[in-house]
Design a protein around this motif. Structure first.
Motif, PDB file in Angstrom:
ATOM      1  N   TYR B 217       1.038  -1.185   0.067  1.00 57.56           N
ATOM      2  CA  TYR B 217       0.054   0.040   0.098  1.00 57.56           C
ATOM      3  C   TYR B 217       0.907   1.265   0.023  1.00 57.56           C
ATOM      4  CZ  TYR B 217      -3.357  -3.286   1.771  1.00 57.56           C
ATOM      5  OH  TYR B 217      -4.275  -4.207   2.302  1.00 57.56           O
ATOM      6  N   SER B 218       2.097   1.209   0.812  1.00 57.25           N
ATOM      7  CA  SER B 218       2.886   2.392   1.041  1.00 57.25           C
ATOM      8  C   SER B 218       3.501   2.869  -0.335  1.00 57.25           C
ATOM      9  CB  SER B 218       4.035   2.047   1.848  1.00 57.25           C
ATOM     10  OG  SER B 218       3.368   1.806   3.134  1.00 57.25           O
ATOM     11  N   ALA B 219       3.466   1.927  -1.446  1.00 59.50           N
ATOM     12  CA  ALA B 219       4.093   1.991  -2.527  1.00 59.50           C
ATOM     13  C   ALA B 219       3.095   3.108  -3.313  1.00 59.50           C
ATOM     14  CB  ALA B 219       4.173   0.733  -3.556  1.00 59.50           C
ATOM     15  N   ILE B 220       1.881   3.153  -3.247  1.00 55.60           N
ATOM     16  CA  ILE B 220       1.040   4.138  -4.087  1.00 55.60           C
ATOM     17  C   ILE B 220       0.458   5.332  -3.057  1.00 55.60           C
ATOM     18  CG2 ILE B 220       0.288   2.152  -5.567  1.00 55.60           C
ATOM     19  CD1 ILE B 220      -2.520   2.240  -4.075  1.00 55.60           C
ATOM     20  N   ALA B 221       1.447   5.542  -1.904  1.00 54.53           N
ATOM     21  CA  ALA B 221       1.040   6.600  -1.245  1.00 54.53           C
ATOM     22  C   ALA B 221       1.552   7.802  -1.990  1.00 54.53           C
ATOM     23  CB  ALA B 221       1.642   6.631   0.176  1.00 54.53           C
ATOM     24  N   ASP B 222       0.982   8.966  -1.911  1.00 52.63           N
ATOM     25  CA  ASP B 222       1.461  10.256  -2.399  1.00 52.63           C
ATOM     26  C   ASP B 222       2.672  10.583  -1.676  1.00 52.63           C
ATOM     27  OD1 ASP B 222      -0.776  10.682  -4.275  1.00 52.63           O
ATOM     28  OD2 ASP B 222      -1.866  10.697  -2.458  1.00 52.63           O
ATOM     29  N   GLU B 223       2.695  10.432  -0.450  1.00 55.24           N
ATOM     30  CA  GLU B 223       3.921  10.691   0.409  1.00 55.24           C
ATOM     31  C   GLU B 223       4.479   9.583   1.154  1.00 55.24           C
ATOM     32  OE1 GLU B 223       3.891  14.523   2.151  1.00 55.24           O
ATOM     33  OE2 GLU B 223       5.857  13.899   3.441  1.00 55.24           O
ATOM     34  N   TRP B 224       5.512   8.988   1.382  1.00 54.18           N
ATOM     35  CA  TRP B 224       5.954   8.141   2.004  1.00 54.18           C
ATOM     36  C   TRP B 224       6.864   8.944   3.246  1.00 54.18           C
ATOM     37  CZ3 TRP B 224      11.223   5.219   1.260  1.00 54.18           C
ATOM     38  CH2 TRP B 224      11.439   4.425   2.273  1.00 54.18           C
ATOM     39  N   VAL B 225       6.610   8.530   4.407  1.00 53.98           N
ATOM     40  CA  VAL B 225       7.291   9.266   5.653  1.00 53.98           C
ATOM     41  C   VAL B 225       8.105   8.099   6.261  1.00 53.98           C
ATOM     42  CG1 VAL B 225       7.217  10.640   7.671  1.00 53.98           C
ATOM     43  CG2 VAL B 225       5.608  10.981   5.959  1.00 53.98           C
ATOM     44  N   PRO B 226       9.418   7.747   5.865  1.00 53.91           N
ATOM     45  CA  PRO B 226       9.966   6.656   6.567  1.00 53.91           C
ATOM     46  C   PRO B 226      10.511   7.382   7.966  1.00 53.91           C
ATOM     47  CG  PRO B 226      11.536   7.904   5.003  1.00 53.91           C
ATOM     48  CD  PRO B 226      10.022   8.397   4.950  1.00 53.91           C
ATOM     49  N   ILE B 227      10.059   6.246   8.909  1.00 55.15           N
ATOM     50  CA  ILE B 227      10.337   6.459  10.293  1.00 55.15           C
ATOM     51  C   ILE B 227      11.038   5.563  11.175  1.00 55.15           C
ATOM     52  CG2 ILE B 227       8.016   5.403  11.065  1.00 55.15           C
ATOM     53  CD1 ILE B 227       7.871   7.680  12.932  1.00 55.15           C
ATOM     54  N   LYS B 228      11.933   5.972  12.002  1.00 53.01           N
ATOM     55  CA  LYS B 228      12.628   4.718  12.549  1.00 53.01           C
ATOM     56  C   LYS B 228      11.686   3.959  13.651  1.00 53.01           C
ATOM     57  CE  LYS B 228      17.183   6.651  13.418  1.00 53.01           C
ATOM     58  NZ  LYS B 228      17.268   8.229  13.261  1.00 53.01           N
ATOM     59  N   PRO B 229      11.575   2.581  13.605  1.00 53.53           N
ATOM     60  CA  PRO B 229      10.743   1.723  14.194  1.00 53.53           C
ATOM     61  C   PRO B 229      10.635   2.087  15.740  1.00 53.53           C
ATOM     62  CG  PRO B 229      11.917   0.447  12.482  1.00 53.53           C
ATOM     63  CD  PRO B 229      12.582   1.992  12.792  1.00 53.53           C
ATOM     64  N   GLY B 230       9.542   2.148  16.331  1.00 50.74           N
ATOM     65  CA  GLY B 230       9.258   2.280  17.629  1.00 50.74           C
ATOM     66  C   GLY B 230       9.261   3.797  17.955  1.00 50.74           C
ATOM     67  N   THR B 231       8.955   4.486  17.313  1.00 43.62           N
ATOM     68  CA  THR B 231       9.235   5.981  17.527  1.00 43.62           C
ATOM     69  C   THR B 231       7.856   6.715  17.167  1.00 43.62           C
ATOM     70  OG1 THR B 231      10.184   6.926  15.688  1.00 43.62           O
ATOM     71  CG2 THR B 231      11.737   6.005  17.272  1.00 43.62           C
ATOM     72  N   ASP B 232       7.113   6.281  16.713  1.00 42.93           N
ATOM     73  CA  ASP B 232       5.747   7.007  16.283  1.00 42.93           C
ATOM     74  C   ASP B 232       5.206   7.782  17.528  1.00 42.93           C
ATOM     75  OD1 ASP B 232       4.905   5.542  13.160  1.00 42.93           O
ATOM     76  OD2 ASP B 232       5.999   4.212  14.581  1.00 42.93           O
ATOM     77  N   GLY B 233       5.389   7.185  18.503  1.00 40.00           N
ATOM     78  CA  GLY B 233       4.664   7.753  19.684  1.00 40.00           C
ATOM     79  C   GLY B 233       5.201   9.399  19.503  1.00 40.00           C
TER      80      GLY B 233
END
Ligand SMILES: Nc1nc2c(c(=O)[nH]1)N[C@H]1C(S)=C(S)[C@@H](COP(=O)(O)OP(=O)(O)OC[C@H]3O[C@@H](n4cnc5c(=O)[nH]c(N)nc54)[C@H](O)[C@@H]3O)O[C@H]1N2
Ligand SMILES: Nc1nc2c(c(=O)[nH]1)N[C@H]1C(S)=C(S)[C@@H](COP(=O)(O)OP(=O)(O)OC[C@H]3O[C@@H](n4cnc5c(=O)[nH]c(N)nc54)[C@H](O)[C@@H]3O)O[C@H]1N2
Ligand code: SF4
Ligand code: SF4
Ligand code: SF4
Ligand code: SF4
Ligand code: SF4
Ligand SMILES: [Mo]
Lengths: 240, 968, 330
Positions: B217-233
């Motif tokens: 799904y992320s492939a067809i996103a208009d924007e990809w926000v790569p994030i370091k795992p475990g840090t979404d909080g």
């Protein structure tokens, strides 16, 4: 003349492979079957598939685009695979432009596969005849099926409707409109094969935020400031 | 060759078309199965099914290869006397013998100590039945996959908004303008989500994906926000910070529908510190929020009853009530996020400051300026009439990327709060509930409260799984020690509402908290991909005590295939496949409801069972009857239900309740739904209606259901909920604060043991906060700088599709995907053999360079690697030689720390398995090492009753295949 | 491309057979024109063309193995001649048996000593059946060379092959190996044409070296028309395939990739240059000097082995655009 084809919308394809296995499932027991599997439960299993979904990475991190890329016979309007066939097994149908192989005629010389720049033909390693996407000819022409289902298996399966099916010569068909309006293109146009299948490119939606959308009249924080009460002396107290 | 146009499908053999429900995964799409001469010709999506609307996925379309798989079990098997466990040394027995063995053993256990029987079910969809069986048996030791799956997602949001993603609710992409997907690769709602995302994109919606990896799904996103795992909080808190700072939140929504404006007692000397101030008046007690809290009124500048006529509260502010300090909950939230600036978060998440701010602005501005107003009249629970339904079209979806971390509960709560700030709860274009949600916060069922709930020959006093609302709901003894084998609902993981299946084997092996006798596993591959520390777990399964007895004395495995776990069974029960059995996908479990109303569905067999295969449901009903469990026998102890279909029709949750497994076509003639007497023709009616029952709510009941009077009263009348009280969003969680107070020794009632007090106090924060994952706090992150993840491949379901000749050609083994920068730094090349090593162990595998991964992350497809010889694969098949299982290097327990030596590697609030916390380093394998994955296991043997080895060729052709392949 | 051994054998064997036949005819024409000592040894031509026929026969056998199943030779191969209007392969399938028939008749006519002149050209050259058959056969041989070569040269997607040089190479390699073989055959049957054939063999070998040199030069700097950009229709300078969509290989990965490392390919190239061009020329020159009967035989053997390597390399150096789609297993 009718030219049936698929239009594949890379803008919505998520690479789920539904089209890959539904193709195999429909066709293995159908007119074009079987679709054999070799070493099905051993090392390096392989088999005949008419459709593959590949993945390409475009650009470098972090500006990477991941492109899922489904790939099956493009039913070229000038199919180079057809004239080279010595036996006439490969042919393009007059009535709907579908490129097919007659397995009863094919001698498995593979020459047609050399003449397809796209790698869309696969030799059945058991029957030793050339196979390829038939555009589900046995479905799309089956008058026993309700109209809605007279479509290729992969098209019906695709959860994102990334696969459109229709007559690319009819300017009013869904596929022609999609090609026209969404920048549909052909693969390897340099060869003049005129693939009937087209691909639709990625499209991006962006949001523009203007400063005045952030400086808001309706900023709710304004409601939180205690109403300013007079503190100490005021002009009112001292002015003449 | 016949001209294809002249080819007539119908003439190729005897054709039959049957509808049922797919179970190549838990999504439960409607399928249409065409048979030719009794063999499956093809399986297609049912166009008349509300879930998948005719589409199918890669797995669903490969059902044929599952049905005719050589890995299928066909006979009940018993470990040969004297044969070693783990060696697949089985002999065939009859079902009668199998039932005898179980009956004897289990009736003894039930009479002595029911908790010595443990029933754990993995990816099943019949918890309503399995849970009921366990309860009737009297054992608390029951759980399904939720604890190792996504309980953080369930609990984090249900404890905040009364519903959740996963199977409880989802994003309304039909109306959303901005869609933010966080940590999702495939999800349970696979086909519907794909349908929805595609439509959304075509409509011009903006799609942002936050994920360390860009695939699917992320492939067809208009924007990809790569994030370091475990840090979404950290990211979500910083966005919250910006939203509040800019005033981009929905103030009206917060005031009206949440506890944000309610006043919190901040008197440090009070035992109710951190609890809401309550007006002194009697209120009805129940599992709902009593409406006796206070606001601070803007007009009178004084405390008033919440939602009083004409009152207009402050959302922010610090005040004094009776001379004691109070603040609004929102004020506390604002103060909480003051330091959570985008600059702060950028350092943690790797997401640039400008991106964080822009994300916040996009969300805030879209929510505020692109409001949707639907001309739908509705009335709220307070009796206010509304002429329209308002929506702020920002939708989120999130799954295990947030859930499978030990800080997931708080991160997901943050997300819930963020969605609430934007005013998107059960509104068009935002998050929408699915029946039976919303439910009270927390829902009413509670686990038993102590060891006395477990008594010989008596059903369990309470639900094996439930929703604790305060420390007194914990399932612990007087010392505060766990009663369940998995330590769920103990002070270690108080809100472990789905149990902790991932620690069962380790606990049972260690005898901590106690030893058990019989472990029954159904549809769970615990000797492989659903265990952490898999290599060691396999040793525990065969470990013996001083007397030479297995530490886990008896293991029953019900599986349909020759999985890794089957090898460790003492008794094997061959299950049917989904095409061979009846199933009820019930409102009592996780139905397939739509936003517009409840939906449940069934499976109806389309082919006869293979060999001696018997549906597990039939096994449970037979066993329940033999054991005389009250639900299965009448007063005289005689059989109540002929078989499973009969059970489904006639079982009621309590006599005359009118609530059963299926909600459609109830009542004598099928005229009722949700509640009504049993209908003897219920199955037929499902069969006639595409195997699905869909009740569409009136439009005015479809939104704002937490507060929708019409809906809540309807739900109460239909027996979906007990109360028609408002379900206000818990921006501030009193439930969590109660645990914190208990840990601080402030409140009467249960208190945690000393060593856990600090832990409970820390993680039970009533406001969202960010902390590093537990593993990262405890291990040397300099030494292990990388995060290792797994993702779901769309064309495989966990472990069970490697037997599938078509699907395994798509994923026949797996690579470790790494950034090329890592390869350069570590001196290895694309395709090289490498070691991936965690503080816990190491695995050898092959690396594949990828530009679509955050450089501090490495990842692989989940559960592709297999043990040699399992799943009817050749011992040298790629799955075992080149494929690898990351689980070997994920510890099931945390390194010993202050809070204990054997804490589960899980979220401290919910017990959710922290699969994605694992820290690793990656380095090149020596050229002299074997070019095969490590660890390797002695090849698993085939079991009696499996089809013989298939040859080099397999050419499936319906109507001829079984004959040609020499099957049966 | 994956070098198929059936095709390697087929093209090299029939090439040598065709060359040998044309050498025999050349010899006959020369002697008739009194440029050479007339060969009264009729069996030389008969046996020589029989040898050519054997080579062609083996080539045919190899071709049978190029069919999907050998049984198709009996059941379906006849269909292969039907598409001669469009398919060079079909044309080859006609030209090859036709040519073999002519060779056969040529052999028979020599064997039957049908040397009565039918007519005399310019009062100088008496034309008999054998000569007539020889000339027609040589034309057929040329046609067959063109058909065979065009099978490859006409595939425009294989840019390494899609060139007149391919046709030139096929003809010259056939002639070189055929004339070398003729020299060897002369030496072996003790006929005094060793020098004659040897000189021509050297000439053709040198010419072949030149055309092959050109084609290698060309192929080394070829700019492939198709790129990943045109293959998937995405404009970006950096595109990589990460997954071809399956893992256990497929027809596309077997038929179009040779699977050998760059080192091996370079080694084969060096090997064939030495074996096809340098060694045979040296051996033929030496044999001229030494008058050894074995050296021409050795020269042929070496050259033939070299030609097989050349044919392998011919396949290996050709890059099919479809390969763009099959770069990465994952
Ligand atoms: N490293 C890592 N590990 C993970 C995860 C991860 O992301 N990373 N994800 C975790 C999650 S979310 C989950 S839910 C678990 C899933 O793990 P499990 O619950 O163990 O699920 P499966 O491996 O799919 O299958 C369990 C068993 O069900 C059997 N089965 C299939 N169909 C039937 C049937 O009809 N009847 C019966 N009786 N048996 C059947 C299969 O043969 C298999 O042995 O894995 C967890 N493990
Ligand atoms: N085809 C298929 N479908 C399935 C399953 C299957 O096995 N196969 N399994 C089913 C089951 S049991 C489940 S539980 C669901 C799970 O469905 P998902 O939640 O979609 O499962 P995962 O594949 O574990 O995806 C986790 C995603 O989170 C990302 N991620 C990991 N850590 C972080 C993080 O810290 N932050 C962010 N933002 N992202 C992160 C990973 O890169 C990955 O993309 O899928 C279900 N559907
Ligand atoms: S089914 Fe559709 S979305 Fe899935 S891979 Fe094929 S084209 Fe893409
Ligand atoms: S894609 Fe290939 S096989 Fe299909 S018609 Fe075009 S050239 Fe022929
Ligand atoms: S493989 Fe079959 S279809 Fe292809 S060119 Fe040869 S005979 Fe024709
Ligand atoms: S059109 Fe039919 S044959 Fe072609 S790829 Fe789709 S399903 Fe396969
Ligand atoms: S998504 Fe799941 S339930 Fe739906 S078709 Fe695919 S495998 Fe079957
Ligand atoms: Mo899961």
């Amino acid at each position: 003349m009718t030219q049936l084809a698929l239009v594949i919308d890379l803008n919505v394809c998520v690479g789920c492979h539904a089209c890959v296995t539904s193709c195999k499932e429909w066709n293995t027991s159908g007119w074009a079957g079987t679709m054999v599997d070799q070493r099905p439960y051993d090392a390096d299993p392989t088999g005949t598939f008419f459709n593959r979904v590949q993945m390409f990475e475009v650009g470098e991190y972090p500006k990477t685009e991941t492109v899922h890329f489904p790939k099956s016979c493009l039913h070229c309007e000038e199919p180079p695979c057809v004239p080279v066939c010595p036996t006439g097994a490969s042919y393009k149908r007059e009535d709907n432009g579908v490129v097919l192989v007659d397995y009863d005629k094919c001698i498995g010389c593979k020459y047609c596969s050399w003449a397809c720049p796209y790698g869309m033909r696969e030799l059945d390693e058991q029957q030793k005849v050339m196979k390829k996407c038939t555009l589900c000819i046995d479905r799309i022409t089956d008058q026993d099926l309700p109209e809605r289902e007279r479509k290729p298996a992969c098209v019906l399966a695709c959860p994102t409707t990334a696969r459109l099916f229709g007559d690319v010569h009819d300017p009013d068909s869904e596929v022609s409109i999609a090609i026209r309006e969404n920048g549909g293109y052909q693969l390897m146009p340099e060869w003049g094969t005129q693939p009937a299948n087209h691909y639709l490119p990625r499209r991006k939606t962006r949001i523009q935020i203007f400063d005045d959308e952030l400086e808001r009249a309706d900023n709710p924080l304004k409601k939180e400031a205690p109403l300013p009460a007079a503190e100490g002396e005021t002009l009112d107290d001292v002015a003449y | 060759m016949l001209d294809p146009v002249l080819h007539v499908e119908a003439e190729a053999g005897r054709q039959e078309v049957k509808n049922t429900t797919c179970y190549m995964c838990a999504c439960r799409c409607g399928i249409r199965v065409t048979l030719r001469d009794g063999e499956v010709r093809h399986i297609e999506g049912n166009p008349d099914h509300p879930l998948n609307k005719g589409v199918i996925c890669a797995k669903g379309a490969s059902g044929i290869m599952k049905q005719y798989s050589p890995a299928r079990l066909t006979r009940p098997l018993m470990r040969r006397p004297g044969g070693a466990r783990g060696e697949s040394d089985f002999e065939e027995i009859s079902w009668e013998q199998a039932f005898k063995i179980m009956e004897e053993r289990l009736s003894k256990l039930r009479a002595e100590d029911p908790k010595k029987f443990a029933l754990f079910t993995g990816r099943d969809q019949m918890q309503a039945l399995t849970g009921m069986f366990a309860r009737q048996f009297g054992t608390p030791n029951y759980a399904a996959h939720g604890g190792f799956c996504s309980v953080n997602m369930a609990a984090g949001l249900i404890y905040t908004i009364g519903g959740s993603f996963w199977e409880f609710g989802g994003p309304d992409l039909d109306r959303a303008k901005l869609f933010v997907m966080i940590g999702t690769a495939e999800d349970h709602h696979s086909n519907p989500l794909k349908i929805a995302i595609s439509k959304f994109k075509r409509r011009g919606g903006r799609f942002i994906s936050i994920n360390p990896v860009r695939t699917g799904y992320s492939a067809i996103a208009d924007e990809w926000v790569p994030i370091k795992p475990g840090t979404d909080g950290a990211l979500l808190l910083a966005i919250t910070h910006e939203l509040i700072k800019q005033g981009l939140y929905d103030r009206d929504f917060l005031v009206d529908y949440t506890n944000a404006a309610e006043l919190v007692n901040l008197d440090p000397s009070s035992n109710d510190y951190g609890m809401f101030i309550r007006a002194d008046r009697p209120v009805e007690e129940g599992c709902f929020d009593a409406q006796n809290k206070l606001w601070w009124d803007r007009k009178t500048n004084a405390p008033v009853d919440v939602r009083c006529e004409g009152c207009d509260p402050y959302l922010l502010g610090s005040y004094e009530v009776d001379g004691k300090p109070v603040k609004t909950a929102f004020q506390m939230l604002k103060e909480r996020v003051v330091d959570y600036t985008p600059e702060w978060a950028a350092g943690i998440t790797g997401v640039p400051v400008e991106t964080i701010k822009r994300l916040a602005y996009e969300m805030g501005v879209t929510a505020r300026d692109q409001k949707i107003e639907l001309p739908i009249q509705w009335t709220d629970v307070w009796g206010r009439e509304h002429d329209s339904v308002i929506g702020n079209p920002v939708a989120f979806h999130s799954m295990r990327g947030l859930a499978a971390h030990s800080n997931g509960f708080q991160t997901i709560r943050t997300l819930g709060v963020l969605m609430t700030l934007l005013g998107t709860i059960d509104r068009p274009g935002g998050f929408r509930h699915k029946a039976p949600f919303p439910r009270p916060i927390p829902p009413c069922p509670k686990p038993p409260k102590g060891p006395e709930a477990v008594r010989p020959n008596t059903p369990l006093d309470g639900m094996p799984l439930g929703w604790p609302a305060d420390p007194n709901d914990l399932f612990v003894d007087d010392q505060g020690n766990p009663v369940r084998i998995d330590k769920a609902f103990s002070w270690e993981y108080p809100l472990s509402v789905h149990g902790l299946m991932h620690n069962v084997i380790t606990n049972a092996w260690r005898g901590d908290p106690y030893k058990i006798d019989t472990l029954m596993l159904f549809m769970a591959n615990m000797a492989w991909n659903s265990s952490m520390n898999t290599e060691r777990v396999r040793e525990m399964l065969v470990d013996k005590d001083q007397d030479g007895d297995y530490k886990i004395p008896f293991i029953i495995v019900c599986d349909a295939f020759q999985s890794e776990t089957v090898a460790f069974a003492d008794l094997v029960l061959p299950d049917t496949t989904y095409l061979e059995r009846h199933d009820a996908l019930s409102m009592l479990d996780r139905p397939i409801s739509e936003f517009d109303g409840p939906v449940d569905s069934v499976r109806i067999p389309v082919v006869p069972p293979k060999g001696q295969c018997k549906p597990f449901q039939e096994v449970l009903i037979e066993l329940g009857t033999r054991l005389r469990l009250p639900a299965f026998v009448d007063d005289k102890g005689a059989r109540k239900f002929r078989d499973y279909p009969d059970f489904i029709i006639n079982y009621e949750t309590s006599p005359g309740s009118g609530i059963g497994f299926l909600s459609g076509w109830r009542g004598k003639g099928g005229e009722k739904f949700l509640k009504g007497e049993p209908n003897p023709r219920q199955w037929e009616m499902y069969a006639k209606n595409n195997c699905v029952f869909h009740y569409e709510l009136p439009k005015s009941y479809q939104y704002m259901r937490n507060w929708n009077k019409g809906y809540l009263e309807w739900a109460r009348a239909q027996g979906m909920t007990r109360y028609a009280e408002p379900i206000n969003v818990h921006v501030y969680s009193e439930v969590l604060q109660k645990f914190r107070l208990a840990a601080q020794g402030r409140r009467p009632g249960r208190r945690p043991p000393a060593h856990l007090a600090k832990r409970v106090e820390t993680y039970f924060d009533p406001l969202p906060f960010y902390h590093e994952t537990l593993e990262s706090e405890l291990v040397d992150t300099q030494e292990y700088p990388l995060n290792a993840l797994t993702q779901r491949p769309m064309a495989m379901y966990h472990s069970w599709d490697s037997q599938n000749a078509w699907l395994r050609q798509i994923h026949t083994h797996n690579y470790l995907f790494v950034s090329p920068r890592l390869g350069v730094a570590q001196g290895f090349d694309d395709g090289d053999w490498v070691w991936v090593e965690s503080p816990h162990g190491r695995v050898r595998c092959m690396a594949r360079f990828s530009e679509s991964v955050e450089p501090g992350t490495v990842w692989t497809w989940n559960a592709i690697g297999k043990a040699a010889g399992a799943w009817a694969l050749h011992a040298k098949a790629n799955e075992s030689q080149k494929g690898f299982l990351l689980n070997h290097i994920i510890a099931e327990e945390l390194p010993a720390c202050e809070a204990g030596a054997h804490l589960s590697n899980s979220d401290p609030v919910t017990g959710q398995a922290a699969w994605f916390d694992v820290r690793v380093k990656v380095y090149k394998a020596d050229d002299s090492e074997p070019r095969a994955t490590s660890p390797q296991f002695r090849p698993q043997r085939r079991v009696p009753g499996q089809d013989g080895r298939r040859g080099k060729w397999q050419a499936y052709f319906a109507g001829m295949f079984r004959r040609k392949a020499g099957i049966e | 491309m994956h070098p198929a051994f059936s095709v390697i054998f087929l093209t090299t064997l029939i090439g040598a057979g065709q060359g040998l036949f044309m050498a025999l005819v050349t010899g006959q024409v020369y002697s008739l024109a009194n440029l050479l000592e007339p060969q009264d040894n009729v069996t030389f031509y008969a046996a020589g063309s029989a040898l050519a026929l054997v080579l062609l026969g083996f080539g045919l056998v190899a071709a049978v193995f190029h069919l999907g199943k050998p049984s198709y030779f009996l059941t379906r191969a006849w269909r292969g001649v039907t598409q001669w209007r469009t398919s060079w392969l079909s044309r080859e399938l006609i030209a090859l048996p036709a040519f073999m028939l002519l060779v056969f008749l040529y052999a028979v006519s020599h064997y039957a000593n049908l040397t009565n002149p039918l007519f005399v050209i310019k009062g100088q050259i008496p034309v008999d059946v054998t000569l007539l058959l020889g000339v027609i056969g040589s034309l057929a041989s040329l046609v067959l060379f063109v058909c065979t070569a065009m099978i490859y040269a006409s595939v425009r997607f294989l840019q390494e092959w899609h060139s007149p040089l391919t046709v030139a190479n096929f003809i010259l390699f056939g002639l070189a190996s055929g004339f070398t073989l003729a020299a060897a055959f002369s030496a072996w049957s003790d006929v005094a044409l060793v020098g004659f054939y040897g000189v021509w063999a050297v000439i053709f070998t040198v010419l072949a070296a030149i055309t092959r040199g050109f084609s290698m030069y060309r192929n080394g700097r070829i700019k492939h028309k198709s790129t990943l950009q045109t293959a998937i229709g995405v404009r970006h300078t950096k595109i990589r395939q990460r997954s071809m969509g399956f893992m256990g290989g497929s027809f596309n990965t077997r038929e179009f990739f040779h699977g050998a490392g760059a080192g091996s390919v370079a080694a084969v190239k060096l090997f064939f240059v030495v074996m096809v061009f340098l060694v045979p020329v040296a051996l033929l020159a030496a044999s001229n000097a030494l008058g050894s009967a074995y050296l021409p035989i050795l020269a042929f053997a070496v050259q033939y082995v070299g030609l097989m390597a050349e044919r392998w390399y011919f396949f290996a150096e050709a890059k099919h655009p479809q390969n763009l789609y099959y770069q990465s297993v994952a």
